[in-house]
Scaffold this active site. Structure first.
Site, PDB file in Angstrom:
ATOM      1  N   CYS A 135      47.086  12.864  71.378  1.00 51.58           N
ATOM      2  CA  CYS A 135      46.552  14.122  71.883  1.00 51.58           C
ATOM      3  C   CYS A 135      45.173  13.917  72.536  1.00 51.58           C
ATOM      4  O   CYS A 135      45.014  13.046  73.379  1.00 51.58           O
ATOM      5  CB  CYS A 135      46.512  15.123  70.728  1.00 51.58           C
ATOM      6  SG  CYS A 135      46.442  16.847  71.209  1.00 51.58           S
ATOM      7  N   HIS A 136      44.144  14.689  72.138  1.00 50.11           N
ATOM      8  CA  HIS A 136      42.814  14.519  72.731  1.00 50.11           C
ATOM      9  C   HIS A 136      42.155  13.212  72.304  1.00 50.11           C
ATOM     10  O   HIS A 136      41.204  12.753  72.939  1.00 50.11           O
ATOM     11  CB  HIS A 136      41.911  15.699  72.360  1.00 50.11           C
ATOM     12  CG  HIS A 136      42.338  16.993  72.982  1.00 50.11           C
ATOM     13  ND1 HIS A 136      43.175  17.875  72.350  1.00 50.11           N
ATOM     14  CD2 HIS A 136      42.056  17.532  74.198  1.00 50.11           C
ATOM     15  CE1 HIS A 136      43.399  18.914  73.138  1.00 50.11           C
ATOM     16  NE2 HIS A 136      42.736  18.742  74.266  1.00 50.11           N
ATOM     17  N   GLU A 166      46.722  22.330  77.913  1.00 52.98           N
ATOM     18  CA  GLU A 166      45.346  22.837  77.817  1.00 52.98           C
ATOM     19  C   GLU A 166      45.253  24.280  78.316  1.00 52.98           C
ATOM     20  O   GLU A 166      44.570  25.122  77.725  1.00 52.98           O
ATOM     21  CB  GLU A 166      44.411  21.930  78.622  1.00 52.98           C
ATOM     22  CG  GLU A 166      42.975  21.946  78.169  1.00 52.98           C
ATOM     23  CD  GLU A 166      42.765  21.299  76.805  1.00 52.98           C
ATOM     24  OE1 GLU A 166      42.753  22.056  75.803  1.00 52.98           O
ATOM     25  OE2 GLU A 166      42.598  20.072  76.733  1.00 52.98           O
TER      26      GLU A 166
END
Length: 230
Positions: A135-136, A166
């Site tokens: 993910c991030h 997002e």
């Protein structure tokens, strides 16, 4: 007999959005679901963060219906490692064969430009270790330069939280940059699931990345598969 590997699970310390009243931090399942795979093999592990100390948890990730979150968040050993994470500056890369960057939006602020993140990633990778992220947390791989001067993700198959995801969580105006765009700018061969928020991973030799929270378990499974098949 299988070799014993040790994993370093790296989490964010960052909690604040520019304008939102709620806080960010670690997306809990991205640590617990990954570790759940490691636990099946009794792999030793440590939890670290840029500053060390207590890892902040994004409250929106505290899903009581997630039995894996419940299991590990209430496990005394795992919880103690989360509450007393090692400062990255104290980490010795030679102790680890696996490095894994968890996500949560906070990572977008304290992973990509952190010199220790970059050094540890390079050192573990160049001595034959696995580099993984979800993910991030994939933002940690931006700006990692190898000893020959090339970027780690240049021309490599990767994924990470997509622009569409997002926008759907309505945080595209809050983050310092869009991860999908940044990965493409560094010439990563970015791909994603056709449907947002479904599990999706990319594997490029010793580089394993997952797109979103539901991908964390698949990342853990693939990392172990690659390590034990070498």
């Amino acid at each position: 007999m299988d070799p014993i590997y040790r994993a370093l699970i790296v989490c964010t310390n960052h909690t604040d959005y520019p304008t939102k009243p709620f806080k960010t931090g670690l997306w809990l399942s991205e640590a617990t679901h990954f570790y759940d795979e490691l636990a099946d093999r009794n792999l030793p592990y440590d939890i670290a963060s840029p500053k060390g100390g207590a890892v902040p948890i994004d409250e929106r990730s505290m899903d009581r219906r997630d039995t894996v979150n419940e299991k590990w968040y209430n496990n005394p050993t795992f919880r103690a490692k989360l509450d007393n994470s090692l400062p990255l500056a104290d980490v010795k890369p030679e102790n680890y064969q696996i490095i894994y960057f968890t996500g949560g939006h906070g990572t977008m602020w304290d992973f990509p430009y952190n010199e220790i993140v970059k050094r540890l990633t390079r050192q573990i990778y160049e001595k034959g270790g696995m580099v993984s992220a979800v993910c991030h947390g994939v933002s940690a791989l931006l700006n990692v330069t190898l000893s020959d001067g090339t970027l780690l993700i240049d021309n490599r198959q990767v994924t990470g939280f997509s622009n569409m995801e997002e926008k759907l969580v309505r945080l595209d105006e809050e983050v310092p940059f869009l991860l999908e765009d940044a990965l493409k700018q560094q010439k990563a061969l970015y791909s994603k699931s056709l449907i947002p928020f479904l599990p999706y991973i990319e594997v490029d030799e010793r580089l394993v990345t997952g797109q979103n929270p539901l991908s964390a378990r698949k990342v853990g499974r693939k990392v172990l598969e690659e390590m034990y098949e070498k």
